[in-house]
Write a protein that holds these residues in place. Structure first.
Motif, PDB file in Angstrom:
ATOM      1  N   LEU A  32       0.838  -1.200   0.000  1.00  0.00           N
ATOM      2  CA  LEU A  32       0.000   0.000   0.000  1.00  0.00           C
ATOM      3  C   LEU A  32       0.871   1.247   0.000  1.00  0.00           C
ATOM      4  N   THR A  33       1.893   1.245   0.821  1.00  0.00           N
ATOM      5  CA  THR A  33       2.795   2.395   0.908  1.00  0.00           C
ATOM      6  C   THR A  33       3.518   2.632  -0.409  1.00  0.00           C
ATOM      7  N   ARG A  34       3.912   1.562  -1.080  1.00  0.00           N
ATOM      8  CA  ARG A  34       4.617   1.693  -2.362  1.00  0.00           C
ATOM      9  C   ARG A  34       3.675   1.950  -3.531  1.00  0.00           C
ATOM     10  N   GLY A  35       2.371   1.877  -3.302  1.00  0.00           N
ATOM     11  CA  GLY A  35       1.409   2.102  -4.373  1.00  0.00           C
ATOM     12  C   GLY A  35       1.255   0.911  -5.299  1.00  0.00           C
ATOM     13  N   GLU A  36       1.564  -0.278  -4.822  1.00  0.00           N
ATOM     14  CA  GLU A  36       1.517  -1.489  -5.642  1.00  0.00           C
ATOM     15  C   GLU A  36       0.341  -2.390  -5.295  1.00  0.00           C
ATOM     16  N   LEU A  37      -0.557  -1.929  -4.477  1.00  0.00           N
ATOM     17  CA  LEU A  37      -1.663  -2.754  -3.989  1.00  0.00           C
ATOM     18  C   LEU A  37      -2.721  -2.925  -5.079  1.00  0.00           C
ATOM     19  N   SER A  38      -3.034  -4.181  -5.408  1.00  0.00           N
ATOM     20  CA  SER A  38      -4.070  -4.439  -6.401  1.00  0.00           C
ATOM     21  C   SER A  38      -5.447  -4.283  -5.746  1.00  0.00           C
ATOM     22  N   GLU A  39      -6.461  -4.309  -6.562  1.00  0.00           N
ATOM     23  CA  GLU A  39      -7.827  -4.172  -6.045  1.00  0.00           C
ATOM     24  C   GLU A  39      -8.189  -5.341  -5.121  1.00  0.00           C
ATOM     25  N   ALA A  40      -7.803  -6.537  -5.502  1.00  0.00           N
ATOM     26  CA  ALA A  40      -8.094  -7.714  -4.669  1.00  0.00           C
ATOM     27  C   ALA A  40      -7.352  -7.629  -3.336  1.00  0.00           C
ATOM     28  N   GLU A  41      -6.115  -7.150  -3.375  1.00  0.00           N
ATOM     29  CA  GLU A  41      -5.350  -7.012  -2.140  1.00  0.00           C
ATOM     30  C   GLU A  41      -5.926  -5.918  -1.252  1.00  0.00           C
ATOM     31  N   ALA A  42      -6.438  -4.859  -1.862  1.00  0.00           N
ATOM     32  CA  ALA A  42      -7.073  -3.794  -1.083  1.00  0.00           C
ATOM     33  C   ALA A  42      -8.313  -4.323  -0.369  1.00  0.00           C
ATOM     34  N   GLU A  43      -9.071  -5.158  -1.052  1.00  0.00           N
ATOM     35  CA  GLU A  43     -10.244  -5.771  -0.424  1.00  0.00           C
ATOM     36  C   GLU A  43      -9.831  -6.706   0.709  1.00  0.00           C
ATOM     37  N   GLU A  44      -8.754  -7.451   0.493  1.00  0.00           N
ATOM     38  CA  GLU A  44      -8.252  -8.347   1.536  1.00  0.00           C
ATOM     39  C   GLU A  44      -7.815  -7.550   2.765  1.00  0.00           C
ATOM     40  N   LEU A  45      -7.124  -6.445   2.537  1.00  0.00           N
ATOM     41  CA  LEU A  45      -6.693  -5.599   3.645  1.00  0.00           C
ATOM     42  C   LEU A  45      -7.887  -4.992   4.371  1.00  0.00           C
ATOM     43  N   GLU A  46      -8.906  -4.639   3.611  1.00  0.00           N
ATOM     44  CA  GLU A  46     -10.137  -4.096   4.213  1.00  0.00           C
ATOM     45  C   GLU A  46     -10.811  -5.133   5.109  1.00  0.00           C
ATOM     46  N   LEU A  47     -10.798  -6.375   4.704  1.00  0.00           N
ATOM     47  CA  LEU A  47     -11.371  -7.439   5.535  1.00  0.00           C
ATOM     48  C   LEU A  47     -10.610  -7.581   6.855  1.00  0.00           C
ATOM     49  N   TYR A  48      -9.286  -7.492   6.795  1.00  0.00           N
ATOM     50  CA  TYR A  48      -8.491  -7.546   8.025  1.00  0.00           C
ATOM     51  C   TYR A  48      -8.802  -6.337   8.911  1.00  0.00           C
ATOM     52  N   ALA A  94      -6.258   2.505  11.543  1.00  0.00           N
ATOM     53  CA  ALA A  94      -5.419   3.699  11.702  1.00  0.00           C
ATOM     54  C   ALA A  94      -4.104   3.541  10.929  1.00  0.00           C
ATOM     55  N   ALA A  95      -3.537   2.343  10.956  1.00  0.00           N
ATOM     56  CA  ALA A  95      -2.299   2.090  10.218  1.00  0.00           C
ATOM     57  C   ALA A  95      -2.521   2.220   8.711  1.00  0.00           C
ATOM     58  N   ILE A  96      -3.666   1.747   8.237  1.00  0.00           N
ATOM     59  CA  ILE A  96      -3.982   1.861   6.808  1.00  0.00           C
ATOM     60  C   ILE A  96      -4.111   3.325   6.405  1.00  0.00           C
ATOM     61  N   GLU A  97      -4.779   4.112   7.225  1.00  0.00           N
ATOM     62  CA  GLU A  97      -4.926   5.537   6.920  1.00  0.00           C
ATOM     63  C   GLU A  97      -3.570   6.242   6.910  1.00  0.00           C
ATOM     64  N   ALA A  98      -2.714   5.884   7.869  1.00  0.00           N
ATOM     65  CA  ALA A  98      -1.377   6.479   7.910  1.00  0.00           C
ATOM     66  C   ALA A  98      -0.565   6.085   6.680  1.00  0.00           C
ATOM     67  N   ARG A  99      -0.626   4.825   6.316  1.00  0.00           N
ATOM     68  CA  ARG A  99       0.115   4.360   5.138  1.00  0.00           C
ATOM     69  C   ARG A  99      -0.434   4.976   3.851  1.00  0.00           C
ATOM     70  N   THR A 100      -1.736   5.169   3.785  1.00  0.00           N
ATOM     71  CA  THR A 100      -2.334   5.792   2.607  1.00  0.00           C
ATOM     72  C   THR A 100      -1.834   7.228   2.455  1.00  0.00           C
ATOM     73  N   SER A 101      -1.770   7.956   3.567  1.00  0.00           N
ATOM     74  CA  SER A 101      -1.273   9.335   3.492  1.00  0.00           C
ATOM     75  C   SER A 101       0.218   9.346   3.153  1.00  0.00           C
ATOM     76  N   GLN A 102       0.974   8.381   3.666  1.00  0.00           N
ATOM     77  CA  GLN A 102       2.391   8.281   3.310  1.00  0.00           C
ATOM     78  C   GLN A 102       2.558   8.009   1.815  1.00  0.00           C
ATOM     79  N   ALA A 103       1.727   7.134   1.295  1.00  0.00           N
ATOM     80  CA  ALA A 103       1.808   6.799  -0.132  1.00  0.00           C
ATOM     81  C   ALA A 103       1.475   8.010  -0.989  1.00  0.00           C
ATOM     82  N   ALA A 104       0.460   8.773  -0.569  1.00  0.00           N
ATOM     83  CA  ALA A 104       0.076   9.967  -1.330  1.00  0.00           C
ATOM     84  C   ALA A 104       1.182  11.013  -1.278  1.00  0.00           C
TER      85      ALA A 104
END
Length: 131
Positions: free
Chosen positions: A17-33, A42-52
């Protein structure tokens, strides 16, 4: 080292996610976790802002690397060598033949300019930004 396979997978997904390489299926998998874990949310939101934040910087660094690599290619080195040679010979020949010397300088400068435009304009991701 994380021994839990689930935690290892979440860590891998967060890194992607941080590197911007997350596929749609992986994003859904991460959302399930993340549904069961607010700390992970909170970690996902932080990583998303880092990636942006880092994504634009990373794209520019990669573009600079591609330009540097293209400038070292044999074709570009040959073009620029021929252009430089034409300019140098044209300057020397200018005194002997006032018509041929300036023509060689102009042709040599044209070769150098076209080579520079071809390499830098194609590779620059910001070429279309109007300031």
């Amino acid at each position: 080292m994380v021994d839990d396979p689930e935690a290892r997978r979440v860590s891998e997904l967060l890194d992607r996610l941080t590197r911007g390489e997350l596929s749609e299926a992986e994003a859904e998998e991460l959302e399930l976790y993340a549904q069961a874990d607010p700390q992970l949310r909170a970690a996902i939101e932080a990583r998303t802002s880092q990636a942006a934040l880092g994504g634009g910087w990373l794209a520019r660094v990669e573009a600079d690397h591609r330009i540097a690599h293209a400038e070292r290619s044999p074709r570009v080195l040959l073009e620029r060598g021929i252009g430089g040679l034409l300019v140098a010979v044209g300057v020397v020949a200018w005194a002997a033949t006032p018509l041929l010397g300036p023509g060689m300088v102009v042709v040599g400068l044209g070769v150098l300019l076209l080579s520079w435009i071809r390499v830098n304009h194609r590779q620059d991701p910001y070429k279309d930004i109007q300031r």
